[in-house]
Design an enzyme around this catalytic site. Structure first.
Site, short mmCIF file in Angstrom:
data_model
loop_
_atom_site.label_atom_id
_atom_site.label_comp_id
_atom_site.label_asym_id
_atom_site.label_seq_id
_atom_site.Cartn_x
_atom_site.Cartn_y
_atom_site.Cartn_z
N HIS A 1 6.32 1.18 -4.49
CA HIS A 1 6.37 0.27 -3.23
C HIS A 1 5.39 -0.25 -3.10
O HIS A 1 4.06 0.00 -3.31
CB HIS A 1 7.04 1.27 -2.21
N SER A 2 5.16 -1.51 -3.25
CA SER A 2 4.27 -2.59 -2.68
C SER A 2 2.70 -2.12 -4.09
O SER A 2 3.12 -2.15 -5.10
CB SER A 2 3.36 -2.64 -1.61
#
Length: 248
Positions: free
Chosen positions: A81-82
């Site tokens: 994520h990210s």
């Protein structure tokens, strides 16, 4: 859609965060018959007492590699994520035999030799300036998405930790080139000003070997839209090897 067999998701979380921020996802994963392993990188969350200026992207890659080793994990669905997309890409390069597929959630997708700052040019100087205004190596957290409920906002802001700047400056080195396992990209379509992840949405729509999904959520759906995120993750693991250029 129900997955054909249980999956082990191994999380590479985002910047300023930790495994703790995926708290809402654990019961959803368990209900679906899956396992979520959500470690926290060195220097963040419950490991914030280990923070220091030498921590970089390589430190965080090694954190996750050690989880795979010491937990004896195999057939892993690696979920980045990210900022965790930087970490996951490095992990996949070094533990290919343990990973069955990769999922990037509104995440950076680096190529060999790229740093996060290379992929986020507009953020480079502001973040460097923020670090320089303090002790020179800590970058304060970006604000959570504006649609974050107040209770969740308070919960997040009480726990998010400054990031060592070297995590964003380190150039990723890949020994084996692009990851060879199936890859999916989930693009969160509630786009903030200066959206940095649109470049990866466009790439994964048009590059062979990817499945592309869009989610009506802002950048942290693990907090703001956990049920919707779980549905997409289930679809992905239920059909891990589709044709390329699939947009859903």
């Amino acid at each position: 859609m129900t997955a054909r067999s249980p999956a082990t998701f191994l999380l590479c979380h985002g910047a300023w965060s930790g495994g703790w921020s995926w708290k809402k996802m654990h019961p959803l994963m368990a209900k679906a018959g899956h396992r979520l392993v959500a470690p926290t990188y060195t220097g963040l969350g419950e490991r914030s007492h280990l923070a220091g200026p030498a921590i970089d992207l390589e430190t965080h890659i090694q954190d996750i590699l050690n989880v795979i080793r010491f937990e004896d994990l195999g057939d892993v669905v690696l979920l980045g994520h990210s900022y965790g997309g930087m970490v996951a890409t490095g992990v996949a390069d070094r533990a290919r035999d343990r990973i069955t597929q990769m999922i990037y959630l509104d995440a950076f997708v680096p190529r060999d030799g790229q740093s996060l700052f290379d992929l986020n040019e507009p953020g480079r100087e502001p973040m460097r300036g923020a670090a320089a205004s303090g002790d020179g190596w800590r970058i304060p957290p970006n604000p959570p998405p504006p649609d974050t409920p107040q209770a969740d906002l308070e919960w997040l802001n009480a726990r998010r930790i400054d990031m060592p700047i070297k995590c964003f400056e380190t150039r990723l080195r890949l020994a084996h080139g692009e990851p060879a396992m199936p890859r999916s990209y989930i693009y969160c379509t509630r786009i903030p000003p200066g959206d940095v992840f649109g470049q990866f949405a466009r790439r994964t729509k048009n590059e062979a070997g990817w499945r592309h999904f869009e989610l009506d959520a802002s950048h942290a759906p693990n907090v703001t839209a956990p049920e919707a995120l779980m549905k997409v993750l289930e679809r992905i693991v239920a059909q891990p090897s589709p044709s390329s250029h699939l947009v859903q």
